[in-house]
Scaffold this motif. Structure first.
Motif, PDB file in Angstrom:
ATOM      1  N   ALA A   1       1.487   5.897  15.495  1.00 32.09           N
ATOM      2  CA  ALA A   1       0.245   5.139  15.614  1.00 32.09           C
ATOM      3  C   ALA A   1       0.027   4.255  14.397  1.00 32.09           C
ATOM      4  N   MET A   2       0.328   4.767  13.213  1.00 32.44           N
ATOM      5  CA  MET A   2       0.174   3.961  12.008  1.00 32.44           C
ATOM      6  C   MET A   2       1.165   2.799  11.988  1.00 32.44           C
ATOM      7  N   ILE A   3       2.353   3.023  12.511  1.00 33.05           N
ATOM      8  CA  ILE A   3       3.336   1.940  12.614  1.00 33.05           C
ATOM      9  C   ILE A   3       2.791   0.819  13.497  1.00 33.05           C
ATOM     10  N   VAL A   4       2.257   1.189  14.650  1.00 27.87           N
ATOM     11  CA  VAL A   4       1.711   0.195  15.572  1.00 27.87           C
ATOM     12  C   VAL A   4       0.567  -0.575  14.913  1.00 27.87           C
ATOM     13  N   GLU A   5      -0.336   0.134  14.268  1.00 27.47           N
ATOM     14  CA  GLU A   5      -1.496  -0.510  13.647  1.00 27.47           C
ATOM     15  C   GLU A   5      -1.065  -1.423  12.500  1.00 27.47           C
ATOM     16  N   ALA A   6      -0.104  -0.974  11.710  1.00 20.30           N
ATOM     17  CA  ALA A   6       0.367  -1.802  10.597  1.00 20.30           C
ATOM     18  C   ALA A   6       0.976  -3.096  11.113  1.00 20.30           C
ATOM     19  N   ARG A   7       1.812  -3.001  12.127  1.00 15.12           N
ATOM     20  CA  ARG A   7       2.452  -4.199  12.660  1.00 15.12           C
ATOM     21  C   ARG A   7       1.436  -5.128  13.318  1.00 15.12           C
ATOM     22  N   ALA A   8       0.456  -4.564  13.990  1.00 15.91           N
ATOM     23  CA  ALA A   8      -0.569  -5.399  14.602  1.00 15.91           C
ATOM     24  C   ALA A   8      -1.351  -6.173  13.551  1.00 15.91           C
ATOM     25  N   ALA A   9      -1.444  -5.618  12.333  1.00 13.68           N
ATOM     26  CA  ALA A   9      -2.135  -6.282  11.229  1.00 13.68           C
ATOM     27  C   ALA A   9      -1.211  -7.207  10.438  1.00 13.68           C
ATOM     28  N   GLY A  10       0.048  -7.332  10.873  1.00 10.96           N
ATOM     29  CA  GLY A  10       0.989  -8.207  10.194  1.00 10.96           C
ATOM     30  C   GLY A  10       1.672  -7.594   9.000  1.00 10.96           C
ATOM     31  N   ALA A  11       1.623  -6.262   8.872  1.00  9.23           N
ATOM     32  CA  ALA A  11       2.239  -5.567   7.737  1.00  9.23           C
ATOM     33  C   ALA A  11       3.554  -4.918   8.154  1.00  9.23           C
ATOM     34  N   CYS A  12       4.425  -4.716   7.184  1.00  6.27           N
ATOM     35  CA  CYS A  12       5.697  -4.038   7.405  1.00  6.27           C
ATOM     36  C   CYS A  12       5.542  -2.557   7.059  1.00  6.27           C
ATOM     37  N   PRO A  13       5.648  -1.645   8.021  1.00  8.13           N
ATOM     38  CA  PRO A  13       5.613  -0.218   7.688  1.00  8.13           C
ATOM     39  C   PRO A  13       6.962   0.250   7.150  1.00  8.13           C
ATOM     40  N   VAL A  14       6.907   1.181   6.219  1.00  6.47           N
ATOM     41  CA  VAL A  14       8.090   1.853   5.693  1.00  6.47           C
ATOM     42  C   VAL A  14       7.779   3.347   5.679  1.00  6.47           C
ATOM     43  N   LEU A  15       8.628   4.152   6.278  1.00  8.13           N
ATOM     44  CA  LEU A  15       8.460   5.601   6.283  1.00  8.13           C
ATOM     45  C   LEU A  15       9.218   6.223   5.120  1.00  8.13           C
TER      46      LEU A  15
ATOM     47  N   ILE B   1       0.847  -1.191   0.000  1.00  7.53           N
ATOM     48  CA  ILE B   1       0.000   0.000   0.000  1.00  7.53           C
ATOM     49  C   ILE B   1       0.884   1.243   0.000  1.00  7.53           C
ATOM     50  N   ALA B   2       0.612   2.154  -0.926  1.00 15.49           N
ATOM     51  CA  ALA B   2       1.246   3.473  -0.931  1.00 15.49           C
ATOM     52  C   ALA B   2       0.251   4.450  -0.310  1.00 15.49           C
ATOM     53  N   PHE B   3       0.539   4.885   0.906  1.00 17.93           N
ATOM     54  CA  PHE B   3      -0.402   5.661   1.709  1.00 17.93           C
ATOM     55  C   PHE B   3       0.180   7.042   1.952  1.00 17.93           C
ATOM     56  N   GLY B   4      -0.653   8.064   1.798  1.00 18.26           N
ATOM     57  CA  GLY B   4      -0.141   9.403   2.031  1.00 18.26           C
ATOM     58  C   GLY B   4      -0.948  10.457   1.316  1.00 18.26           C
ATOM     59  N   HIS B   5      -0.245  11.466   0.814  1.00 16.24           N
ATOM     60  CA  HIS B   5      -0.887  12.648   0.241  1.00 16.24           C
ATOM     61  C   HIS B   5      -0.732  12.687  -1.277  1.00 16.24           C
TER      62      HIS B   5
ATOM     63  N   GLY C   1      -5.008  11.056   7.593  1.00 15.07           N
ATOM     64  CA  GLY C   1      -4.670   9.710   7.157  1.00 15.07           C
ATOM     65  C   GLY C   1      -4.845   8.687   8.250  1.00 15.07           C
ATOM     66  N   ARG C   2      -4.480   9.064   9.464  1.00 10.80           N
ATOM     67  CA  ARG C   2      -4.635   8.147  10.598  1.00 10.80           C
ATOM     68  C   ARG C   2      -6.095   7.738  10.781  1.00 10.80           C
ATOM     69  N   GLU C   3      -7.002   8.654  10.512  1.00  8.37           N
ATOM     70  CA  GLU C   3      -8.423   8.378  10.700  1.00  8.37           C
ATOM     71  C   GLU C   3      -8.974   7.381   9.692  1.00  8.37           C
ATOM     72  N   ARG C   4      -8.323   7.236   8.530  1.00  9.20           N
ATOM     73  CA  ARG C   4      -8.809   6.302   7.510  1.00  9.20           C
ATOM     74  C   ARG C   4      -7.850   5.135   7.279  1.00  9.20           C
ATOM     75  N   PHE C   5      -6.849   5.018   8.122  1.00 11.03           N
ATOM     76  CA  PHE C   5      -5.788   4.042   7.904  1.00 11.03           C
ATOM     77  C   PHE C   5      -6.318   2.614   7.869  1.00 11.03           C
TER      78      PHE C   5
ATOM     79  N   GLU D   1      -3.994  15.885   1.996  1.00  7.77           N
ATOM     80  CA  GLU D   1      -4.202  15.285   3.312  1.00  7.77           C
ATOM     81  C   GLU D   1      -2.937  15.356   4.169  1.00  7.77           C
ATOM     82  N   ASN D   2      -3.117  15.437   5.484  1.00 13.58           N
ATOM     83  CA  ASN D   2      -1.998  15.302   6.409  1.00 13.58           C
ATOM     84  C   ASN D   2      -2.137  13.992   7.180  1.00 13.58           C
ATOM     85  N   SER D   3      -1.178  13.710   8.058  1.00 16.86           N
ATOM     86  CA  SER D   3      -1.160  12.412   8.730  1.00 16.86           C
ATOM     87  C   SER D   3      -2.295  12.245   9.739  1.00 16.86           C
ATOM     88  N   GLN D   4      -2.822  13.349  10.271  1.00 16.14           N
ATOM     89  CA  GLN D   4      -3.961  13.228  11.180  1.00 16.14           C
ATOM     90  C   GLN D   4      -5.180  12.701  10.420  1.00 16.14           C
TER      91      GLN D   4
END
Length: 223
Positions: free
Chosen positions: A126-140, A34-38, A88-92, A83-86
């Motif tokens: 917060a997005m890092i935590v949620e991604a990992r909890a879902a079994g995904a690898c976050p990349v910043l 997933i490419a997530f952002g603005h 984005g966090r709401e629809r993550f 969009e900003n990260s706030q």
């Protein structure tokens, strides 16, 4: 914010993804990224025109398809211009995690200049935590270029965002694709990399691809 993971973290996490990209039929697995952002990952050029084929998510999908011809992979763009990260966090969960991603690329540095730096860091964490909890690898990703910014100057918001993202990556063991460093190190005319002052063109997006692809190579992702 403390980070607790239910899946492997850092390079260990991406190593599993790279392994699965190399597995041939009938044992191969679907790999969603997933490419997530603005607006930048969304592919905006000269607003409001969108050039998806020139944006780094599409370039990444094509490059990975070339590198891993047996992989069933999808790079899914779930980015929203302005969009900003706030926001984005709401629809993550709905727009990113609902696709069962193996990797989530998180790119908010340009627009998060409108937030307090600490608020931006909390949203990304917060997005890092949620991604990992879902079994995904976050990349910043650090931000791409803005011709109205001066990231080498002390206190510049673009440079401050990049520094925060790099530090957060270190603290959370999350890989960072350093887009801003790629633009700063570019030796040609940076204006030639831009569709408009704050949106890269295909050549600018190719610099971002150059920061992402090493994360998906066997040698770089091995623990």
């Amino acid at each position: 914010m403390p980070v607790t993971a239910t899946a492997p973290v850092g390079k260990h996490c991406l190593a599993a993804v790279v392994h699965d990209l190399q597995v041939a039929w009938p044992d191969n697995k679907i790999v969603n990224i997933i490419a997530f952002g603005h607006s930048v990952p969304a592919g905006f050029g000269i607003t409001p025109a969108v050039h998806k084929r020139d944006a780094y998510p599409r370039l990444l999908e094509d490059a990975l398809a070339d590198a891993y011809p047996h992989a069933v992979l999808n790079v899914i763009t779930a980015a929203a211009g302005g969009e900003n990260s706030q926001q984005g966090r709401e629809r993550f969960a709905r727009d990113a995690l609902a696709h069962a991603p193996r990797v989530v690329l998180i790119d908010y540095g340009l627009n998060d200049r409108g937030l307090a730096l600490q608020a931006s860091a909390r949203n990304l964490a917060a997005m890092i935590v949620e991604a990992r909890a879902a079994g995904a690898c976050p990349v910043l990703l650090t931000p791409t270029w803005d011709e109205q910014a001066a990231p080498d100057r002390a206190g510049d918001p673009l440079g401050a965002q990049a520094a925060m993202i790099r530090r957060l990556g270190e603290l959370t063991d999350v890989p960072v694709a350093d887009s801003l460093a790629a633009f700063q190190n570019y030796r040609g005319d940076r204006h030639q990399l831009m569709a408009q002052f704050n949106h890269p063109n295909r050549e600018g997006h190719a610099l971002v691809l150059g920061q992402l692809m090493p994360l998906f190579t066997p040698s770089a992702s091995q623990p």
